[in-house]
Design an enzyme around this catalytic site. Structure first.
Site, PDB file in Angstrom:
ATOM      1  N   CYS B  52       0.835  -1.206   0.000  1.00 22.14           N
ATOM      2  CA  CYS B  52       0.000   0.000   0.000  1.00 22.14           C
ATOM      3  C   CYS B  52       0.870   1.257   0.000  1.00 22.14           C
ATOM      4  O   CYS B  52       1.791   1.392   0.803  1.00 22.14           O
ATOM      5  CB  CYS B  52      -0.908  -0.021   1.230  1.00 22.14           C
ATOM      6  SG  CYS B  52      -1.728   1.543   1.541  1.00 22.14           S
ATOM      7  N   CYS B  55       0.429   3.168   3.604  1.00 17.50           N
ATOM      8  CA  CYS B  55       0.749   2.630   4.931  1.00 17.50           C
ATOM      9  C   CYS B  55       2.061   3.232   5.456  1.00 17.50           C
ATOM     10  O   CYS B  55       2.953   3.581   4.669  1.00 17.50           O
ATOM     11  CB  CYS B  55       0.851   1.104   4.868  1.00 17.50           C
ATOM     12  SG  CYS B  55      -0.748   0.262   5.039  1.00 17.50           S
ATOM     13  N   HIS B 121      -4.471   0.267   7.960  1.00 12.69           N
ATOM     14  CA  HIS B 121      -4.928   0.050   6.587  1.00 12.69           C
ATOM     15  C   HIS B 121      -6.422  -0.276   6.499  1.00 12.69           C
ATOM     16  O   HIS B 121      -7.035  -0.106   5.445  1.00 12.69           O
ATOM     17  CB  HIS B 121      -4.091  -1.085   5.967  1.00 12.69           C
ATOM     18  CG  HIS B 121      -4.338  -1.293   4.515  1.00 12.69           C
ATOM     19  ND1 HIS B 121      -3.864  -0.430   3.542  1.00 12.69           N
ATOM     20  CD2 HIS B 121      -4.993  -2.275   3.837  1.00 12.69           C
ATOM     21  CE1 HIS B 121      -4.211  -0.874   2.346  1.00 12.69           C
ATOM     22  NE2 HIS B 121      -4.896  -1.982   2.494  1.00 12.69           N
ATOM     23  N   ASN B 166     -13.247  10.259  -1.360  1.00  8.04           N
ATOM     24  CA  ASN B 166     -13.882   9.280  -2.239  1.00  8.04           C
ATOM     25  C   ASN B 166     -13.705   7.932  -1.576  1.00  8.04           C
ATOM     26  O   ASN B 166     -12.583   7.452  -1.444  1.00  8.04           O
ATOM     27  CB  ASN B 166     -13.206   9.243  -3.618  1.00  8.04           C
ATOM     28  CG  ASN B 166     -13.425  10.522  -4.393  1.00  8.04           C
ATOM     29  OD1 ASN B 166     -14.476  11.139  -4.300  1.00  8.04           O
ATOM     30  ND2 ASN B 166     -12.428  10.916  -5.170  1.00  8.04           N
ATOM     31  N   SER B 174      -8.849   4.230  -5.595  1.00 12.26           N
ATOM     32  CA  SER B 174      -8.071   3.066  -6.029  1.00 12.26           C
ATOM     33  C   SER B 174      -7.261   2.471  -4.885  1.00 12.26           C
ATOM     34  O   SER B 174      -6.580   1.476  -5.055  1.00 12.26           O
ATOM     35  CB  SER B 174      -7.154   3.440  -7.187  1.00 12.26           C
ATOM     36  OG  SER B 174      -6.240   4.423  -6.775  1.00 12.26           O
ATOM     37  N   HIS B 177      -6.846   2.042   1.696  1.00 15.13           N
ATOM     38  CA  HIS B 177      -6.353   2.661   2.929  1.00 15.13           C
ATOM     39  C   HIS B 177      -7.173   3.940   3.168  1.00 15.13           C
ATOM     40  O   HIS B 177      -7.154   4.856   2.345  1.00 15.13           O
ATOM     41  CB  HIS B 177      -4.869   3.011   2.800  1.00 15.13           C
ATOM     42  CG  HIS B 177      -4.248   3.341   4.125  1.00 15.13           C
ATOM     43  ND1 HIS B 177      -3.214   2.618   4.663  1.00 15.13           N
ATOM     44  CD2 HIS B 177      -4.529   4.313   5.033  1.00 15.13           C
ATOM     45  CE1 HIS B 177      -2.877   3.134   5.836  1.00 15.13           C
ATOM     46  NE2 HIS B 177      -3.668   4.161   6.078  1.00 15.13           N
ATOM     47  N   HIS B 179      -8.502   7.296   3.456  1.00 13.50           N
ATOM     48  CA  HIS B 179      -7.875   8.605   3.262  1.00 13.50           C
ATOM     49  C   HIS B 179      -8.840   9.553   2.566  1.00 13.50           C
ATOM     50  O   HIS B 179      -9.767   9.133   1.883  1.00 13.50           O
ATOM     51  CB  HIS B 179      -6.600   8.472   2.423  1.00 13.50           C
ATOM     52  CG  HIS B 179      -6.862   8.133   0.985  1.00 13.50           C
ATOM     53  ND1 HIS B 179      -7.241   6.876   0.564  1.00 13.50           N
ATOM     54  CD2 HIS B 179      -6.796   8.893  -0.145  1.00 13.50           C
ATOM     55  CE1 HIS B 179      -7.391   6.867  -0.748  1.00 13.50           C
ATOM     56  NE2 HIS B 179      -7.138   8.071  -1.210  1.00 13.50           N
ATOM     57  N   GLN B 181      -8.878  13.743   0.653  1.00 13.84           N
ATOM     58  CA  GLN B 181      -8.032  14.652  -0.094  1.00 13.84           C
ATOM     59  C   GLN B 181      -8.424  16.088   0.240  1.00 13.84           C
ATOM     60  O   GLN B 181      -9.486  16.338   0.814  1.00 13.84           O
ATOM     61  CB  GLN B 181      -8.199  14.433  -1.597  1.00 13.84           C
ATOM     62  CG  GLN B 181      -7.830  13.041  -2.087  1.00 13.84           C
ATOM     63  CD  GLN B 181      -7.750  12.985  -3.611  1.00 13.84           C
ATOM     64  OE1 GLN B 181      -7.128  13.841  -4.255  1.00 13.84           O
ATOM     65  NE2 GLN B 181      -8.378  11.989  -4.192  1.00 13.84           N
TER      66      GLN B 181
END
Ligand SMILES: O=P(O)(O)O[C@H]1O[C@H](CO)[C@@H](O)[C@H](O)[C@H]1O
Ligand SMILES: O=P(O)(O)O[C@H]1O[C@H](CO)[C@@H](O)[C@H](O)[C@H]1O
Lengths: 362, 362
Positions: B52, B55, B121, B166, B174, B177, B179, B181
């Site tokens: 990943c 990570c 993760h 997203n 994609s 993990h 997250h 933005q």
């Protein structure tokens, strides 16, 4: 000092039809893609599928039986988004209450149609013959005439006919039998309304047509012109949102299919076949898209009719391959539409592909 | 005569934030679904994935190494949609040429950030603890303060910070993990601009806040209120487009996270956890969505700042199950957004679900 470079520097472009911006980040297409890539298979659907709701002679979901139709076949949608039979909505709230100010509602009536392009279960537009495609165009034209007639004689409250096709599972289509839809409403849908407003403003300001001027400009610049014949031109619009979005525009001022001659009909069939062949050839796949016609409302003033200009939008989701699409999500939904390559880069790709030979025949 | 019935008759509802309509066709949810249905699996991602990019301690796509971070971690996006380092765009065309009229362009500069919610993760928002989630909220607050500081002291040209997430492959994410933005731009994005304009108009007309009034109305009506605590309320907005769309609004007038106290931060963490738990419990799946914050621009007049009201939009695509989503395609793209159930029906479903017990723990 460094020059501003459209293929390397972020910028936004204004869509004059909707008066909204698209953010273009061309360097983003350089990022590596970690998503899946699938093997491309040749399409292999049968000509007739006994379980398809849209094949001739089959029983539909509601129990109705399709006739043994032999060319384009149109019928009323069994699960329509709008119906004619419903009571009028009467607003009871006053503007001086919070409810009256904030919860605004209108009733919407109308009728929804399904248009099977052909009896053949596996004939998509790029594979159909010109006479077969001309039948589809004639069906669009005839439907417009019929619903307009009902609108004008007062037997139905129609204001706008939205003709469209959702092609491919990626575009929410659940039946591969080639078909389009037409939703006829007693309101002008938001997107159409906005385009008419902006075309009207442009006309008042410049005394010419937005799309007429745009055709002139694109034919002079050439860079974004994907296809052209006597009657129509296809461009990747300067303000395209979807990676390989195109805009098909009549060269002369045709306000709707009512203004179409036989020559216009076969020219539209021809250019639709070439455009969708190019699309299929781009990623060697039956290319998904949503497409549709924008034309004059069924009932409107002479001025609004005159501001209308026949055009079709093609919104395809694929970005990098048959399986990697562009997601219009977080930033796009909350901020502003965003794309990863320029319209000129997309046009260059489409221009070089064959519009005559389909990859399945090679 | 028959009564107009919102659960049976088509209507459109106006979104006062964007001043656009959504077509609601509630009877359409009755149509049979022929698409695929998948078995629901419990989520089983490892706590740490050596491959990943997000990570702790791993090498990213560009070769940079992540520190061994122990809570929320923010860094500059390796493939940003906008950059600070690019030349200015200078428009050369005159308004009296076709090009000047039709091809309108602006340069856009800015900076993009990635915000790892946690080192873990497999920790999504509904699974995170309140202290962990409060760290995420603090990171959003701190980032806003920092970029605003740069904007005001003139070291960066920022105007707006768009924070979003997203979540899930269905929403173009994609990397699983967890997250979000943040894109910081030197322009105000279209959607934000439109909301600010409509909130401003409302304020001039009614001398009160659109969202403040809306909170009052929803708390009085109750029908669409999914969650509520001292500081925030979550509703399925009257004008929702996505099947289970929600709008999270501050009860008091907070223009941005700058106005947040510690109590606001933990209340936001709490209500985010409950809302996303309800979402996961709806279809027993890690529920995909795009969500984001709308708040005051980084640089604006007192009037615009005052018209702003902290809120978050949640746009989830699922309609019927973990695998059947709503497609906003043909009619939606060419005509008008359309939905298949009423906001009240969606709210009723969300209200009855637990916001405390996650299905994975049952
Ligand atoms: O930035 P990411 O996660 O690579 O990309 C994702 O979010 C972006 C912002 O909403 C979109 O433009 C992309 O289409 C989407 O795949
Ligand atoms: O009418 P269909 O083919 O059942 O449904 C498809 O097209 C409609 C019109 O664009 C959309 O509202 C649906 O979400 C989509 O799945």
């Amino acid at each position: 000092t460094q020059q501003f470079d459209f293929t390397n520097h972020s910028h936004r472009r204004l869509n004059p039809l909707t008066n909204t911006y698209v953010l273009c980040s061309p360097h983003r297409s350089k990022r590596p893609w970690q998503g899946a890539r699938e093997e491309v298979k040749k399409m292999a659907l049968p000509e007739y599928d006994p379980k398809c709701y849209l094949c001739p002679g089959n029983i539909r979901a509601t129990g109705d039986v399709n006739p043994k139709f032999e060319s384009t076949y149109i019928f009323t949608n069994d699960y329509p988004a709008v119906k004619l039979e419903q009571p009028e909505y009467i607003e009871e709230e006053q503007e001086d209450t919070l409810k009256g100010r904030l919860l605004k509602t209108e009733g919407v009536r109308g009728k929804c149609f399904v248009i099977c392009f052909s009896p053949n279960h596996n004939l998509t537009i790029p594979i159909m013959s010109i006479p077969e495609l001309t039948k589809v165009v004639s069906t669009w034209q005839k439907l417009y005439q019929e619903v307009q007639h009902e609108a004008i004689n007062g037997s139905a409250p129609y204001k706008y006919l939205q003709i469209f096709e959702n092609k491919g599972f990626a575009m929410g289509c659940s039946n591969p039998h080639p078909h389009g839809q037409a939703w006829c409403l007693d309101v002008i849908p938001t997107e159409v309304d906005r385009e008419l407003e902006n075309m009207g403003k442009y006309h008042r300001q410049h005394h010419s047509h937005l799309l007429g001027d745009y055709v002139k400009l694109e034919l002079a610049e050439k860079e974004r012109v994907v296809l052209e014949n006597d009657s129509f031109v296809v461009v990747v619009p300067y303000w395209a949102l979807w990676p390989f979005e195109t805009l098909l525009i009549s060269k002369e001022h045709l306000t709707s299919t009512n203004d179409f001659t036989d020559k216009h009909k076969s020219d539209l069939a021809l250019i639709l076949k070439k455009l969708t062949t190019k699309y299929d050839n781009l990623f060697n796949t039956s290319f998904p898209y949503s497409m549709g016609i924008h034309q004059a409302p069924l009932q409107c003033s002479e001025e609004v009719k005159n501001n209308s200009w026949f055009h079709m939008h093609f919104y395809p989701p694929l970005l990098r391959s048959a399986t990697v699409k562009k997601f219009c999500v977080g930033f796009e939904m909350l901020g502003e539409p965003q794309r990863d390559l320029t319209s000129e880069q997309a046009a260059a790709r489409l221009i070089e592909l064959s519009g005559d030979k389909h990859f399945n025949d090679l």
